[in-house]
Design an enzyme around this catalytic site. Sequence first.
Site, short mmCIF file in Angstrom:
data_model
loop_
_atom_site.label_atom_id
_atom_site.label_comp_id
_atom_site.label_asym_id
_atom_site.label_seq_id
_atom_site.Cartn_x
_atom_site.Cartn_y
_atom_site.Cartn_z
CB CYS A 230 60.47 71.85 10.30
SG CYS A 230 58.94 72.44 9.52
CB CYS B 277 55.48 73.56 14.05
SG CYS B 277 55.13 75.11 13.19
CG HIS C 151 50.89 72.74 10.90
ND1 HIS C 151 51.02 72.04 12.08
CD2 HIS C 151 52.02 73.51 10.79
CE1 HIS C 151 52.16 72.37 12.66
NE2 HIS C 151 52.78 73.25 11.89
#
Length: 409
Positions: free
Chosen positions: A395, A92, A365
């Site tokens: 994260c 991510c 996201h």
Amino acid sequence: MEREAWIIDAVRSPRGKGKETGALHNVHPQRILAQVLNGLRDRVGFDPAEVDDVVMGCGAGSGDHSMDIARMSALDAGWSIEAPGVTLNRFCGSGQQAVNFAAMGVLSGMQDIVVAGGVESMSRPSPMHVDGFTANNAHLRDQYNMVPQGISADLIATVEGFSREECDALAVESQRRAAIAISEGRFERSLIPILHDNGTLALAVDEHPRAGTTLADLAKLSPSFEGMGGYKKDPEGLSIDETARLAYPQISQINHVHHGGNSSGVVDGAAAVLVTSPDYAKAHGLKPRARIIMSAVAGTEPVIMLTAPGPAAKLVLKKAGMTFDDIDLFEVNEAFAAVVLKFFKDTGVDPAKVNVNGGAMALGHPIGATGAMLIGTLVDELERQDKQTGLITMCTGGGMGTATIIERI
């Protein structure tokens, strides 16, 4: 002149819903990124032939995202064949890491102009497996039997004592802030409309937010990962929940609090940031918007996986000789509500300074692109509020966190 890494500009696509009915599903991810690259070029006016590298993050890395999507997208954009490209994966945090690497290249003196960012079309997913992190590597699994991120998020909530109500309240606030930002046009400066190949408009605004979401709405949603947690790959073996609990024997069961409303939205999108040296910018008449002060990466326990934003933020501040009080605004990726609640608990940062325009629970996201999007959003917001410093942290899979400090020029 002393070496600095200047952000000249930052742009992004709108985020499209990450499903077959989403507005960007039928636009190839190379095409989405290519249009964002051209949007950045057109706004700034740089020559792609002079770009030292196009550095892009991507979480998938296979299927439509394969074959070095950074280089392929630059070619698709019609850029000079002299503009190279490289694709990286830090889960991510890939898009943020791409910008951090661009800054490192410029600060080192090895590069003068780098385009960095990321792309992900989550409506075109790569195969995902329960044991994807260990990839059937028994040796690694014996050390860290990593679980899907949704289970890790619920594990954080259980270990830290975050309730379903706290998670839902944070999600409602994210939607409220995003709705205000959209209504006031706060994202408009950075948005690059995406077109179909025939030239018709595919998407011009973020498609995922659900304005008006209430606590009552979210209370109706069932936990998304409870069924997954009870799954046993081997009928004679442990369930996924039981596997996670091996690393945290102090809990008797996992409290599944996350669902579609308090988790990051699945979306498609791309973003790009132009990073240059001061000498290059001045020689070409480019006006900087911000400088990259420092970046850092932190590692934490990989079964719970998503707890590193706090440690990463502390580390980058230490490296920069700064404290949390020196930061005006924060962007903390809302991968799951518990991730942000954990950041608050670890740092003591005032929630009023964090994600002031909403976050991924409202906006979505797009894995490889999000970090670059957050950097651009923070540059815009620092200007809007006439403030100076910002910190972005995320994260990532495998128990890591990325962090960047920027300062307005």
